[in-house]
Design a protein around this motif. Structure first.
Motif, mmCIF file in Angstrom:
data_model
loop_
_atom_site.group_PDB
_atom_site.id
_atom_site.type_symbol
_atom_site.label_atom_id
_atom_site.label_comp_id
_atom_site.label_asym_id
_atom_site.label_seq_id
_atom_site.Cartn_x
_atom_site.Cartn_y
_atom_site.Cartn_z
ATOM 1 N N UNK A 141 62.854 33.291 51.507
ATOM 2 C CA UNK A 141 64.210 33.708 51.857
ATOM 3 C C UNK A 141 64.207 35.077 52.534
ATOM 4 N N UNK A 142 63.460 36.021 51.986
ATOM 5 C CA UNK A 142 63.420 37.368 52.547
ATOM 6 C C UNK A 142 62.700 37.397 53.896
ATOM 7 N N UNK A 143 61.684 36.563 54.062
ATOM 8 C CA UNK A 143 61.018 36.479 55.365
ATOM 9 C C UNK A 143 61.967 35.924 56.420
ATOM 10 N N UNK A 144 62.751 34.917 56.058
ATOM 11 C CA UNK A 144 63.735 34.371 56.996
ATOM 12 C C UNK A 144 64.779 35.427 57.357
ATOM 13 N N UNK A 145 65.112 36.283 56.407
ATOM 14 C CA UNK A 145 66.087 37.341 56.655
ATOM 15 C C UNK A 145 65.527 38.415 57.585
ATOM 16 N N UNK A 176 71.654 36.250 57.698
ATOM 17 C CA UNK A 176 71.260 36.173 56.288
ATOM 18 C C UNK A 176 71.446 37.559 55.667
ATOM 19 N N UNK A 177 72.602 37.787 55.102
ATOM 20 C CA UNK A 177 72.937 39.079 54.513
ATOM 21 C C UNK A 177 72.392 39.177 53.087
ATOM 22 N N UNK A 178 72.493 40.364 52.506
ATOM 23 C CA UNK A 178 72.075 40.531 51.108
ATOM 24 C C UNK A 178 72.924 39.664 50.181
ATOM 25 N N UNK A 179 74.199 39.489 50.521
ATOM 26 C CA UNK A 179 75.075 38.623 49.732
ATOM 27 C C UNK A 179 74.591 37.173 49.801
ATOM 28 N N UNK A 180 74.155 36.762 50.975
ATOM 29 C CA UNK A 180 73.595 35.418 51.165
ATOM 30 C C UNK A 180 72.339 35.246 50.302
ATOM 31 N N UNK A 181 71.463 36.245 50.330
ATOM 32 C CA UNK A 181 70.226 36.196 49.542
ATOM 33 C C UNK A 181 70.548 36.054 48.056
ATOM 34 N N UNK A 182 71.470 36.851 47.569
ATOM 35 C CA UNK A 182 71.835 36.806 46.148
ATOM 36 C C UNK A 182 72.369 35.432 45.757
ATOM 37 N N UNK A 183 73.221 34.857 46.610
ATOM 38 C CA UNK A 183 73.811 33.553 46.302
ATOM 39 C C UNK A 183 72.758 32.449 46.292
ATOM 40 N N UNK A 184 71.840 32.478 47.260
ATOM 41 C CA UNK A 184 70.834 31.418 47.325
ATOM 42 C C UNK A 184 69.792 31.548 46.219
ATOM 43 N N UNK A 185 69.531 32.758 45.782
ATOM 44 C CA UNK A 185 68.645 32.918 44.624
ATOM 45 C C UNK A 185 69.279 32.281 43.388
ATOM 46 N N UNK A 186 70.589 32.412 43.260
ATOM 47 C CA UNK A 186 71.287 31.775 42.139
ATOM 48 C C UNK A 186 71.207 30.252 42.255
ATOM 49 N N UNK A 209 68.893 28.591 43.711
ATOM 50 C CA UNK A 209 67.508 28.232 43.389
ATOM 51 C C UNK A 209 67.307 28.178 41.873
ATOM 52 N N UNK A 210 67.847 29.156 41.170
ATOM 53 C CA UNK A 210 67.730 29.184 39.710
ATOM 54 C C UNK A 210 68.409 27.975 39.072
ATOM 55 N N UNK A 211 69.432 27.457 39.743
ATOM 56 C CA UNK A 211 70.144 26.282 39.242
ATOM 57 C C UNK A 211 69.467 24.978 39.655
ATOM 58 N N UNK A 212 68.383 25.077 40.430
ATOM 59 C CA UNK A 212 67.658 23.886 40.860
ATOM 60 C C UNK A 212 68.263 23.185 42.053
ATOM 61 N N UNK A 213 69.119 23.876 42.808
ATOM 62 C CA UNK A 213 69.796 23.255 43.942
ATOM 63 C C UNK A 213 69.230 23.692 45.291
ATOM 64 N N UNK A 214 68.453 24.762 45.308
ATOM 65 C CA UNK A 214 67.841 25.249 46.547
ATOM 66 C C UNK A 214 66.325 25.104 46.442
ATOM 67 N N UNK A 215 65.686 24.839 47.569
ATOM 68 C CA UNK A 215 64.261 24.509 47.599
ATOM 69 C C UNK A 215 63.579 25.293 48.718
ATOM 70 N N UNK A 216 62.361 25.749 48.449
ATOM 71 C CA UNK A 216 61.554 26.362 49.505
ATOM 72 C C UNK A 216 60.331 25.501 49.789
#
Length: 236
Positions: free
Chosen positions: A98-102, A114-124, A126-133
């Motif tokens: 995520x940070x490399x894409x940013x 890809x703002x810091x707000x975007x990063x924070x939301x996608x990390x959440x 990911x923690x919920x199992x809905x985002x994948x790298x």
């Protein structure tokens, strides 16, 4: 039909019959709270805007999509896959991808959406199992990858980066192969570009995409073990 303005206090989007039928932007404003993103992606809506402009919410009139089984693998790409130049892994370094894409500098693009707000939301998410790298590693270094959201049997791609030639492409092609194996219906590539078209993506009319996504949403595939187990991700 006017574009709808979102309220930060309510996680709401207008129904599709209220969208402007001649505009790919369906709403403005709101925020990137992960709960709003959950609602958005379930309906095929995604945020995308210049870093200094108002938050825009998109549902393109023509959606760039790819059937996993239809990915275009050229002879040179197949040779790279067979050489196993890159070790392709899933969900072992989501935040790093995520940070490399940013941070990656892109041709003809100033700043990043890809703002810091975007990063924070996608990390959440990911923690919920809905985002994948999906990650391309070489010599124990992350050299390429991509991330996205899983909605039923649809993988909704967000962004990709490469620090070495073909690293991101190999991650994407491997993802397509795995998604076909796992029974995914569709990959959402959002908007047209020549690179995606060269890999087999094509435009789908908005209403057809809405229908496809509605089917995909109800095809809940049990992929927890695959997305959390690096060894499982490398199996055919």
């Amino acid at each position: 039909m006017p574009i709808h303005e979102l309220d930060k206090d309510f996680f709401w989007f207008p129904d599709s019959d209220q969208w402007d039928k001649e505009d790919s932007i369906i709403a403005v404003g709101g925020d990137l709270d992960y709960r709003r993103l959950q609602q958005a992606y379930q309906r095929g809506i995604f945020p995308w805007n210049d870093p200094d402009s108002e938050l825009l919410w998109w549902h393109p009139l023509e959606r760039m999509v790819l059937r996993p089984r239809e990915v275009n693998i050229t002879k040179s790409s197949r040779n790279l896959l067979n050489q196993k130049k890159f070790d392709i892994r899933f969900n072992t370094a989501f935040e790093e991808v995520l940070l490399n894409c940013q941070r990656i500098r892109r041709k003809n693009q100033q700043g990043t959406w890809i703002t810091d707000e975007h990063v924070e939301a996608f990390l959440k998410l990911y923690q919920l199992g809905e985002a994948v790298s999906v990650e391309a590693w070489r010599d124990s270094k992350l050299v390429g990858g991509l991330y996205g959201i899983v909605v039923g049997s649809c993988f909704m791609g967000e962004s990709m980066f490469s620090k070495e030639s073909n690293a991101g492409k190999m991650a994407f092609i491997t993802l397509c192969q795995r998604l076909e194996h796992w029974g995914f219906r569709l990959i959402d590539c959002q908007v047209y570009n020549k690179y995606l078209a060269s890999l087999g993506a094509y435009p789908m009319p908005r209403m057809r995409f809405i229908q496809e996504l509605e089917i995909a949403r109800h095809e809940n595939l049990d992929l927890d073990e695959v997305f959390t187990n690096p060894k499982a991700s490398n199996e055919n």
